[in-house]
Design a protein around this motif. Structure first.
Motif, PDB file in Angstrom:
ATOM      1  N   ILE B 476       5.641   5.373  -5.162  1.00  0.00           N
ATOM      2  CA  ILE B 476       4.780   5.967  -6.541  1.00  0.00           C
ATOM      3  C   ILE B 476       3.522   6.341  -5.716  1.00  0.00           C
ATOM      4  O   ILE B 476       2.728   7.267  -6.627  1.00  0.00           O
ATOM      5  N   PRO B 478       2.180   9.037  -4.099  1.00  0.00           N
ATOM      6  CA  PRO B 478       1.656  10.154  -4.237  1.00  0.00           C
ATOM      7  C   PRO B 478       1.518  10.530  -5.703  1.00  0.00           C
ATOM      8  O   PRO B 478       0.548  11.319  -5.887  1.00  0.00           O
ATOM      9  N   ILE B 479       2.204   9.924  -6.520  1.00  0.00           N
ATOM     10  CA  ILE B 479       1.711  10.158  -8.290  1.00  0.00           C
ATOM     11  C   ILE B 479       0.324   9.773  -8.470  1.00  0.00           C
ATOM     12  O   ILE B 479      -0.231  10.310  -9.398  1.00  0.00           O
ATOM     13  N   LEU B 480      -0.108   8.699  -7.740  1.00  0.00           N
ATOM     14  CA  LEU B 480      -1.439   8.017  -7.803  1.00  0.00           C
ATOM     15  C   LEU B 480      -2.443   8.894  -6.976  1.00  0.00           C
ATOM     16  O   LEU B 480      -3.446   8.495  -7.181  1.00  0.00           O
ATOM     17  N   GLY B 481      -2.032   9.963  -6.341  1.00  0.00           N
ATOM     18  CA  GLY B 481      -2.834  10.874  -5.487  1.00  0.00           C
ATOM     19  C   GLY B 481      -3.507  10.261  -4.322  1.00  0.00           C
ATOM     20  O   GLY B 481      -4.114  10.810  -3.650  1.00  0.00           O
ATOM     21  N   VAL B 482      -2.496   9.220  -3.871  1.00  0.00           N
ATOM     22  CA  VAL B 482      -2.763   8.687  -2.470  1.00  0.00           C
ATOM     23  C   VAL B 482      -1.825   9.646  -1.466  1.00  0.00           C
ATOM     24  O   VAL B 482      -0.692   9.587  -1.664  1.00  0.00           O
TER      25      VAL B 482
END
Lengths: 261, 573
Positions: B476, B478-482
């Motif tokens: 998850i 990438p969805i949190l901008g990591v």
């Protein structure tokens, strides 16, 4: 004006390789097209393997279709680097299926909820906004220092929702957000979602194979079958008069509808 | 395009690594930084002065004037034509001697493999019988585990003392009759056989827990048929290990040939290394590497043949490992080994390991508990100081290999070729390359051991990274901008570090033994450094008159092996 639009989206996966020869690629999505208005609540239903998850991966820009376009607030959405997608991540967030496993086990709840705010460069006081988000899902300050293994399933799902709404997205994508929870908790979480959506005008696209949950929260339903979008109508119409055989099958499989919460 | 590139990355990685190793071997004369012309002059024409004219004449004759790349290409072209170069020492062609030596080595390895198979069968037999009798199958491990970690050079020294010197059953050295083959084959075959037996016994025990066994028994299959089916089901998963064991034997054979003075490939290569005869060394290393490659391919082919169609159908059930009951007493072994080592070090550390202050080979007494060695040095002091240096160096090698292993394991698709090739390289062969490049030294041994010890850690890291990346909280991200760079310190490293660190610690005794083996072969620490392998090598010629000087380092090495195995089996439970 539509918040998110999908046009002509096709996606196929290469077939597993047999000895020296390759079968035709598996087509997961066939020429999909639909619009989501701002603040609209839509359910996406279909049997396993119907392409729901593939569509979700495309909408999350984790995967790019072979053809077709996705636009959000009139900007093209193209799968790419974390930097180039920052604006889209702020606009569209995600609540996963398995809440406990989706929370980084080494972080506290406060850090989990604040993480996307920092990474997506959201302006303002991150700690305060994280606290507000937790308030919004009904968790108080005592949860700030806890770690995921100290949360129940329902609490973990609330944290995952708080993490998704902390940056005030215009649309929440959800993959079976309540299927892992028991009945009473399920109703509470659906309540929280409806309340947040009304309060901030957040749209919802919820994937589910359970039509009763969709009926409790959404106004409109889309039905997928083998990569095709076979129905897209208001949920009340759909339940009264299902057109497609797959819809009928899904309706028959669902337990008798009762008002959820 | 990117997708194709992505799919091809592992294959590219393997190809590039193989070519790189070949180039490394081909350019050895230049990497060594030694002017070959000078070494040749020194070796062959001791009376002649190194005048520029004399050196130029030699360079011209060997075609060395053309520079490293051209020389490497010429060397490869020669290898393909069957011209493997001229020895710098004898001036004759290298290949015939090496092929003759290879024949001897292959005979020894075949005998050793026979020993290994017999050992493995004996070790596996009780498990198979228990399973056929319908009783609970648990892998029998202690004997096998004990055999597994005994390094070949230590077993060789032990057998030489016991069976040749004391009992006189077998000739101590040479290669002219069948009786010459017995001890070397045992020394070389037993460790591999122990490992193979343990793995096979584990696999058979796991297979007997599968459901089809009961169905077959009810359906009236005979015990012989079931036994054959169980073996056929258990063997394919072991084939890569069998390949590794055989490759490790090519490394072990070098030490065994050295101890028993067998005119095999290993001894020829060692001779070339100590004489800095680089063409001979290149030829030997190339043969050893090709041998390792061939064994790997063969093992894989056998595995595919055994699996047949099941490989393509994805129909292999995953074997379940039966949990072992925890046993408190297991802690006793490693703890007592550590206590004995500490006592040894505490007793010997205040004494002087370098001074020749005693009579040569002085027998032990109260003031000199373990006697003196061939130049009158205190054996106790030398073994104690040797423990410090060997274990210290092993700790450094372990730490470095941990760092490299973690780094390589984090990018498994790029590093896969390097990891595979390195895993298939015994430390002795790595040390030969290092010695060819920079001469024998303790640092060189450290580099050689580190250069191969990182590979299993990298493979472990890679497996854990794949597992960690499949976790929902990582997927998850990438969805949190990591981003992909931040995800490594955030989620991957914390998940991977603990298990890999523990794995690295378990390998410390093994690294110590590898360092000692290199010292023993003259590829590592130089005299007069007190290093276990070196102490053993120094004492071996005087084994009849001072057996304690041989047995003490052997016992120290044996303690180290026991420690390694005991620690490893503790964490497996």
């Amino acid at each position: 004006m539509s918040f998110l639009s999908v046009r002509g989206l096709c996606l196929s996966y290469p077939a597993p390789r047999r000895f020296l020869r390759r079968a035709a690629p598996l087509r997961a999505l066939h020429d999909l097209g639909f619009d989501l208005a701002a603040g609209e609540r839509v359910g996406l239903i279909g049997a396993s393997g119907s392409g729901k998850s593939s569509l979700l991966r495309c909408l999350l820009a984790l995967e790019a279709g072979q053809s077709g376009a996705i636009r959000c607030q009139d900007r093209p959405v193209i799968a790419g680097s974390a930097l180039s997608l920052r604006w889209y991540r702020r606009a569209v967030q995600y609540v996963p299926q398995d809440p406990v496993a989706s929370l980084e086990p080494r972080m506290t709840v406060a850090r989990i909820v604040a993480e996307p705010l920092a990474r997506l460069r959201v302006e303002g006081d991150h700690a305060r906004r994280a606290m507000e988000a937790l308030d919004g899902v009904g968790l108080d300050h005592r949860f700030l220092g806890r770690r995921p293994d100290e949360l129940s399933g329902g609490q973990a799902q609330r944290v995952a929702i708080a993490r998704a709404i902390a940056c005030r997205p215009g649309l929440l994508l959800m993959d079976e957000p309540v299927s892992g929870l028991d009945m009473t908790i399920r109703a509470q979480v659906v309540d929280v979602l409806r309340h947040l959506s009304d309060l901030h005008g957040t749209g919802i696209l919820m994937v589910s194979h359970d039509i009763s949950v969709v009926a409790g929260l959404c106004d409109r339903a889309m039905v997928m079958d083998r990569g095709h979008l076979v129905e897209d109508r208001p949920i009340a119409d759909l339940m009264r008069d299902p057109h497609h055989p797959m819809t009928r099958e899904l309706l028959n499989a669902a337990p008798p509808i009762r008002a959820v919460a | 395009m990117t997708r194709t590139l992505n799919r091809l990355t592992p294959a590219l990685s393997r190809g590039v690594t193989l070519i790189a190793v070949m180039m490394l071997v081909g350019m050895l004369p230049w990497i060594s930084g030694r002017d070959p012309a000078v070494s040749i002059l020194r070796a062959r024409m001791g009376e002649q002065n190194a005048t520029p004219e004399a050196l130029d004449a030699i360079r011209d004759r060997l075609g060395l004037a053309s520079g490293p790349v051209q020389h490497m290409l010429d060397w490869f072209a020669g290898v393909l034509r069957g011209d493997w170069g001229m020895s710098w020492i004898s001036g004759g062609p290298v290949l015939p001697g090496m092929m003759q030596a290879l024949g001897v080595s292959l005979a020894l390895m075949a005998a050793a493999f026979g020993v290994a198979l017999a050992t493995a069968s004996l070790l596996c037999w009780p498990t198979l019988r228990r399973g056929l009798g319908g009783r609970d199958t648990r892998s029998s491990g202690a004997v096998a585990a004990g055999l597994t970690a005994m390094p070949e050079f230590m077993l060789s020294a032990l057998f030489l003392v016991v069976f040749s010197v004391w009992l006189g059953w077998f000739p101590p050295y040479g290669w002219s009759s069948w009786s010459h083959m017995v001890l070397p084959a045992l020394a070389l075959g037993l460790p591999g056989g122990g490992l193979l037996g343990r793995l096979l016994s584990n696999a058979v025990a796991a297979t007997f827990h599968e459901r089809w066994i009961a169905s077959w028994a009810v359906a009236g299959f005979t015990r012989g048929q079931i036994a054959r089916a169980v073996l056929r089901r258990s063997l394919p998963a072991l084939m890569p290990q069998v390949g590794m064991i055989m490759v490790a034997m090519t490394g072990g054979a070098i030490a065994v040939e050295q101890v028993f003075s067998i005119p095999g490939l290993g001894r020829a290569v060692l001779g070339a290394a100590s004489a800095q005869d680089l063409p001979a060394l290149q030829a030997g290393i190339l043969i050893l590497l090709l041998n390792a490659l061939l064994i790997g391919v063969l093992a894989n082919l056998v595995r595919v043949a055994l699996l047949g169609r099941a490989l393509h159908m994805g129909a292999l059930p995953v074997p379940q490992i039966a949990p072992m009951p925890a046993d408190r007493r297991l802690w006793l072994i490693p703890v007592s080994v550590v206590v004995v080592l500490i006592v040894l070090i505490a007793a010997g550390l205040p004494r002087d390991p370098y001074a020749s202050q005693f009579v040569r080979l002085q027998p032990p007494d109260l003031a000199l508990p373990l006697g003196a060695d061939a130049v009158g040095r205190d054996v106790l002091a030398r073994v104690a100081h040797g423990a410090m240096s060997t274990i210290g160096m092993a700790a450094i090698a372990t730490f470095l290999s941990l760092v490299i292993g973690l780094a390589m394991g984090l990018m498994p698709r790029i590093a896969i070729g390097l990891i595979e090739v390195t895993k298939a390289t015994p430390p002795t062969i790595a040390a030969l390359i290092v010695v060819a490049a920079m001469g024998p030294s303790a640092t060189g041994a450290l580099i050689a051991v580190t250069a191969v010890a990182w590979a299993p850690l990298a493979a472990h890291t890679a497996a854990l990274v794949t597992e960690a990346r499949a976790q929902p909280h990582v997927r998850i991200a990438p969805i949190l901008g990591v981003g992909p760079l931040r995800i490594v310190p955030r989620s991957i490293l914390p998940a991977v570090f603990g298990p890999v660190l523990r794995h690295a610690m378990l390998r410390l005794p093994g690294n110590a033994l590898a360092l000692a083996a290199l010292g023993f072969l003259g590829l590592g620490a130089r005299p007069p450094a007190p290093e276990w392998g070196l102490i053993l090598a120094d004492a071996l010629p005087y084994v009849e008159r001072a057996p304690l000087a041989v047995l003490t380092p052997v016992a120290a090495l044996a303690l180290m092996s026991v420690l390694g195995v005991a620690l490893a089996s503790l964490t497996r439970r």
